[in-house]
Design a protein around this motif. Structure first.
Motif, mmCIF file in Angstrom:
data_model
loop_
_atom_site.group_PDB
_atom_site.id
_atom_site.type_symbol
_atom_site.label_atom_id
_atom_site.label_comp_id
_atom_site.label_asym_id
_atom_site.label_seq_id
_atom_site.Cartn_x
_atom_site.Cartn_y
_atom_site.Cartn_z
ATOM 1 N N VAL A 139 1.349 -1.154 0.061
ATOM 2 C CA VAL A 139 -0.125 0.113 -0.190
ATOM 3 C C VAL A 139 0.690 1.097 0.085
ATOM 4 O O VAL A 139 0.782 2.678 -0.596
ATOM 5 N N ARG A 157 -2.451 -1.206 -5.506
ATOM 6 C CA ARG A 157 -4.158 -1.219 -4.685
ATOM 7 C C ARG A 157 -4.363 -2.931 -4.439
ATOM 8 O O ARG A 157 -3.579 -3.621 -5.225
ATOM 9 N N TRP A 161 -11.053 -0.535 -0.348
ATOM 10 C CA TRP A 161 -10.223 1.095 -1.289
ATOM 11 C C TRP A 161 -10.726 0.651 -2.036
ATOM 12 O O TRP A 161 -10.794 2.255 -1.814
ATOM 13 N N GLN A 216 -10.471 -5.907 1.274
ATOM 14 C CA GLN A 216 -9.689 -5.339 1.073
ATOM 15 C C GLN A 216 -9.320 -4.322 -0.077
ATOM 16 O O GLN A 216 -9.331 -2.547 -0.266
#
Length: 86
Positions: A65, A70, A83, A79
């Motif tokens: 990160v 990403r 994001w 996750q």
């Protein structure tokens, strides 16, 4: 005398570093995506030979990160959703 195996990982600035510990996550430097080493999507492309030249590795998610990558929408769905919502 045996040399310890060395692995090339990316650090939090995206620079290659040598490590005696293998990366826990893989990524694609062109797409700036990271994910699990057993990601079905990444493995599909690796088997076709399309992903190999852009393959990078990270020690952990925090480093990926920080390097500007990403999460993968296939193998890291939670996750990725987090994001995407930012």
């Amino acid at each position: 005398m045996t040399e310890d195996k060395q692995y090339l990982l990316l650090d939090d600035s995206g620079n290659r570093i040598r490590s005696s510990v293998p990366g826990q996550l893989g990524g694609n430097k062109k797409l700036k995506i990271y994910g699990r080493l057993d990601c079905p999507s990444a493995l599909k492309y690796i088997n076709r030979g399309q992903y190999v030249k852009n393959r990078v590795f990270f020690a952990d998610e925090e480093t990926a990160v920080a390097a500007g990558y990403r999460p993968c929408g296939i193998c890291m769905k939670d996750q990725y959703k987090l994001w995407k919502s930012k």
